[in-house]
Enzyme design. Structure first.
Site, PDB file in Angstrom:
ATOM      1  N   LYS A 237       0.982  -1.142  -0.483  1.00 22.90           N
ATOM      2  CA  LYS A 237      -0.169   0.226  -0.456  1.00 22.90           C
ATOM      3  C   LYS A 237       0.363   1.497   0.253  1.00 22.90           C
ATOM      4  O   LYS A 237       2.272   0.958   0.699  1.00 22.90           O
ATOM      5  CB  LYS A 237      -0.812  -0.113   1.002  1.00 22.90           C
ATOM      6  CG  LYS A 237      -2.195  -0.721   1.237  1.00 22.90           C
ATOM      7  CD  LYS A 237      -3.518  -1.023   2.206  1.00 22.90           C
ATOM      8  CE  LYS A 237      -4.479  -1.739   1.796  1.00 22.90           C
ATOM      9  NZ  LYS A 237      -5.273  -1.899   2.535  1.00 22.90           N
ATOM     10  N   ARG A 271      -3.456  -9.831   4.967  1.00 21.58           N
ATOM     11  CA  ARG A 271      -4.422  -9.940   3.567  1.00 21.58           C
ATOM     12  C   ARG A 271      -2.972  -9.312   2.332  1.00 21.58           C
ATOM     13  O   ARG A 271      -2.918  -8.444   3.054  1.00 21.58           O
ATOM     14  CB  ARG A 271      -5.730  -9.943   3.411  1.00 21.58           C
ATOM     15  CG  ARG A 271      -5.876  -9.673   2.222  1.00 21.58           C
ATOM     16  CD  ARG A 271      -7.813  -8.884   1.772  1.00 21.58           C
ATOM     17  NE  ARG A 271      -7.758  -8.595   0.398  1.00 21.58           N
ATOM     18  CZ  ARG A 271      -7.360  -7.699  -0.240  1.00 21.58           C
ATOM     19  NH1 ARG A 271      -7.127  -6.553  -0.170  1.00 21.58           N
ATOM     20  NH2 ARG A 271      -8.267  -7.451  -1.278  1.00 21.58           N
TER      21      ARG A 271
END
Length: 293
Positions: A237, A271
């Site tokens: 991210k 995840r």
């Protein structure tokens, strides 16, 4: 935090996550959920697995590399993304989920969607978990999950993907995110969903600045008070890129740092895109930490 107080006294300390025909054991170790994107525009791997065969091959390799669960998504929720029509989203995810459920029947499969119609079609194709970034924003989602007995991931997102990174603000990000998730858990219970079907995700990167993401990770143990499994999705991210000065394809070490921290703090599920590497990370951290009790 009214929702959290309202049901805290009756919460179970059960060690499983009930997801349809699958019962996922918790607390034994950190579980790894592999990301299977079948979108043309996801922030990290959009377009890489757009054919059914490519997506299934990728999923099969992830399981071989150690994935405990798989999450299939057909709509990008990256910052600035547009809504995908339900019929197009179904066209993307249903054939992939059907093949994965047939070929990898022992692996729980999640569908990453906000739309009840897409979720139902995915469950009928063999998925057993709904990963809803809107946390039941469409009230029909709760009814469908209650009816089918599927597992459900409730995630916090401030606003909508298109605008969520437009100057997000909080007074106390940890308290507000945890309070929101507590309220959504209460709403799910009121709709007839069992507590053991639920999982909570604080939504790293979804309507949060670098400082917000770090504050949540720093105090991630606070989310265990929700008494449902905690999932964190930090993989590749933007905040990792900001901290390390790297582009999305070069964030594996930064992701590993966050995954190691999460495992050490008792997060139940991570995840990730890079399953092989992150499985190795959590195995080492879990061994250091020892039994969770």
């Amino acid at each position: 935090m009214t929702g959290l107080r309202a049901y805290d006294c009756c919460m179970s300390e059960g060690g499983v996550w009930r997801c349809g025909r699958h019962v996922v054991p918790l607390r034994e170790r950190t579980l790894v959920m592999g990301i299977v994107n079948v979108t043309p525009d996801s922030f990290s791997d959009g377009g890489s697995y757009s054919s059914v065969d490519d997506a299934v091959k990728h999923a099969t390799q992830m399981v071989a590399d150690g994935a405990d669960l798989l999450d299939v998504g057909g709509e990008s929720t990256r910052p600035g993304s547009e809504v995908v029509p339900a019929d197009e989203e179904m066209h993307r995810v249903v054939p992939v989920i059907r093949r994965i459920a047939e070929d990898l029947s022992g692996v729980p499969v999640s569908v990453d969607t906000r739309k009840p119609d897409v979720a139902r079609a995915a469950l009928e194709a063999g998925a057993t978990i709904v990963n809803d970034v809107s946390a039941g924003g469409d009230p029909a989602m709760f009814g469908m999950v209650a009816e089918t007995g599927a597992g459900m991931i409730l995630m916090h997102m401030k606003g909508e993907p298109k605008t969520m990174q437009d100057d997000p603000t909080y007074h106390d990000v940890v308290a507000e995110v945890r309070g929101f998730l507590g309220d959504r858990i209460e709403a799910a219970l009121a709709a007839g969903i069992d507590l053991e079907q639920l999982c909570a995700d604080p939504g790293i990167g979804f309507g949060k600045t670098l400082e917000h993401n770090l504050a949540i990770l720093r105090d991630i143990r606070a989310f265990h008070h929700l008494r449902v499994p905690v999932l964190v999705g930090p993989s590749r991210k933007r905040f990792i890129g900001t901290l390390t000065g790297t582009e999305v394809e070069d964030r594996i070490e930064g992701t590993a740092g966050v995954v190691a921290w999460c495992a050490a703090q008792g997060v139940d599920i991570v995840r990730v895109h890079d399953v092989k590497e992150m499985t190795r990370v959590v195995r080492v951290v879990d061994a250091i930490v020892g039994p969770r009790g």
